[in-house]
Design an enzyme around this catalytic site. Structure first.
Site, PDB file in Angstrom:
ATOM      1  CG  ASP A 102       3.682  -1.702   3.037  1.00  0.00           C
ATOM      2  OD1 ASP A 102       2.480  -1.391   3.023  1.00  0.00           O
ATOM      3  OD2 ASP A 102       4.084  -2.868   2.817  1.00  0.00           O
ATOM      4  CG  HIS A 103      -0.635   4.149   4.506  1.00  0.00           C
ATOM      5  ND1 HIS A 103      -0.973   4.129   5.846  1.00  0.00           N
ATOM      6  CD2 HIS A 103      -0.895   5.420   4.086  1.00  0.00           C
ATOM      7  CE1 HIS A 103      -1.418   5.304   6.213  1.00  0.00           C
ATOM      8  NE2 HIS A 103      -1.380   6.118   5.173  1.00  0.00           N
ATOM      9  NE  ARG A 104       1.359  -4.209   2.935  1.00  0.00           N
ATOM     10  CZ  ARG A 104       1.957  -5.323   2.513  1.00  0.00           C
ATOM     11  NH1 ARG A 104       1.259  -6.438   2.381  1.00  0.00           N
ATOM     12  NH2 ARG A 104       3.247  -5.319   2.229  1.00  0.00           N
ATOM     13  CG  LEU A 155       6.079   2.304   8.216  1.00  0.00           C
ATOM     14  CD1 LEU A 155       7.181   2.566   7.198  1.00  0.00           C
ATOM     15  CD2 LEU A 155       6.603   2.554   9.633  1.00  0.00           C
ATOM     16  CB  ALA A 204      -0.902  -0.019   1.228  1.00  0.00           C
TER      17      ALA A 204
END
Length: 388
Positions: free
Chosen positions: A360-362, A364, A192
């Site tokens: 990675d927005h999953r 962070l 993401a």
């Protein structure tokens, strides 16, 4: 008798490609002598003989893609191979070969094509198979006019090909390019990815760099400063020095920074181990050594393993903004852009450099990513702290 094994050159290696056998069956070899060239998912390397003897049997040919830990050849003395009939005596290994593009051609139907005598004569004179007229006939008798129209249509298509078609060269995706292809596709599909950007005022840093290089005779680069600042920032924000392992996040104790190096259309990412424990000059030396290894194709598996964070610099190409792709299983990557000069209304100049962080927005979020970049910016704007 000695077994030649497909080596596991690195934690992520699952298979290797046999590029070339340097010795033939029946030739005598010595322990440590290179007997074949292997391409892993990261490097090309020579594999030495595990002992003295005759290369009794080669089990896999050049071009075969073989799983790691598979026996690929035997070395010994004459007569020692009598109890080894073929590769099936070992644990079976699925051998892949480079895929080939094949064109499927439908086999002609067995029913007979009916045609008038005049049509048959024109087809014969023109070198046309009547089977090609099946669709035109549509179950009826093929007539002379059907053959004439087919000839006219084929001639028009040929002329169009000559005018518009461009000859293309198909290049197989293989070797390291295949690895890059797979890893980037996986990253794009799974991560993401989010991007945050900040600009650092690097005026003081550039001035300090010029003084260091002039006074010491060294060649410290802008990227060396960035790597040292990144190492310090990763220590302050350890969530970025992590990787994904299934449903778990691995928080790494060591800060090992991958440095993206482009060569011959490929992107190689050797690793600076324990970067946070190195001073600016140590980092500079490590980078130069790794770049020379990349150019000389002399990287060792250990030079490419264990990376926890990646830095990619396109500043030397004048790039002012880009979106680097996260190097899985890592969770973030830093993009370094070109230095740009700005002038105030009073005529005073400052040097700015954009820093692009893909994360990675999953695992962070935007706030901590912004704080990471702010810390990095502060490090670069107070460069004396990177030298002392």
């Amino acid at each position: 008798m000695f077994k030649v094994i497909m080596p596991k050159a690195g934690m992520t290696m699952e298979e290797g490609t046999i590029i070339k056998w340097l010795k033939n069956e029946g030739e005598r070899v010595q322990e440590g002598e290179d007997i074949l060239t292997i391409e892993t998912n990261k490097i090309t390397m020579e594999e030495p003989a595990p002992g003295d003897g005759i290369l009794l049997k080669i089990l896999y040919k050049e071009g075969d893609i073989v799983p790691v830990s598979t026996v690929i050849a035997y070395i010994g003395e004459e007569g020692e191979l009598s109890d080894v009939s073929d590769r099936k005596t070992e644990a079976p290994a699925e051998v892949r070969q480079p895929e080939k593009f094949e064109q499927k051609i439908e086999a002609p139907r067995p029913n007979k094509i009916m045609a008038s005598p005049a049509a048959k004569q024109l087809a014969k004179e023109s070198g046309i198979e009547l089977s090609l007229m099946r669709q035109a006939a549509n179950g009826d008798v093929v007539k002379k006019k059907d053959i004439a129209e087919y000839i006219k249509s084929a001639s028009a298509e040929t002329q169009a090909d000559k005018k518009g078609n461009v000859c293309e060269n198909r290049v197989k995706i293989e070797g390291m390019r295949r690895t890059i292809y797979s890893r980037m596709s996986k990253s794009h599909a799974e991560v993401a990815a989010s991007l945050v950007t900040i600009q650092a005022d690097v005026t003081k840093m550039l001035s300090l760099r010029r003084d260091i290089n002039f006074d010491t005779g060294r060649h410290v680069t802008v990227n060396d400063f960035v790597l040292k600042a990144a190492a310090n920032t990763l220590k302050a924000y350890p969530a970025f020095n992590a990787s994904i392992d299934g449903e778990y996040i691995l928080m790494h104790e060591h800060i090992n920074i991958c440095v993206a190096v482009g060569i011959e259309g490929l992107l190689i990412v050797p690793v600076i181990k324990n970067a946070d424990r190195l001073n600016l000059f140590d980092i500079s030396g490590k980078v130069k050594s790794l770049v020379e290894k990349v150019k000389g194709n002399s990287l060792l598996p250990d030079d490419l393993d264990g990376g926890t964070f990646t830095v990619s610099n396109l500043g030397m190409y004048g790039i002012n903004h880009f979106t680097p792709i996260v190097n899985l299983p890592q969770v973030a990557i830093l993009g370094v852009c070109a230095v740009q000069r700005y002038f105030s209304e009073a005529g005073k100049s400052t040097d700015g450099m954009n820093l692009c962080l893909t994360y990675d927005h999953r695992v962070l979020n935007g706030v901590e990513s912004a704080m990471f970049l702010c810390h990095l910016k502060e490090q670069l704007e107070k460069p004396l702290g990177l030298v002392l």
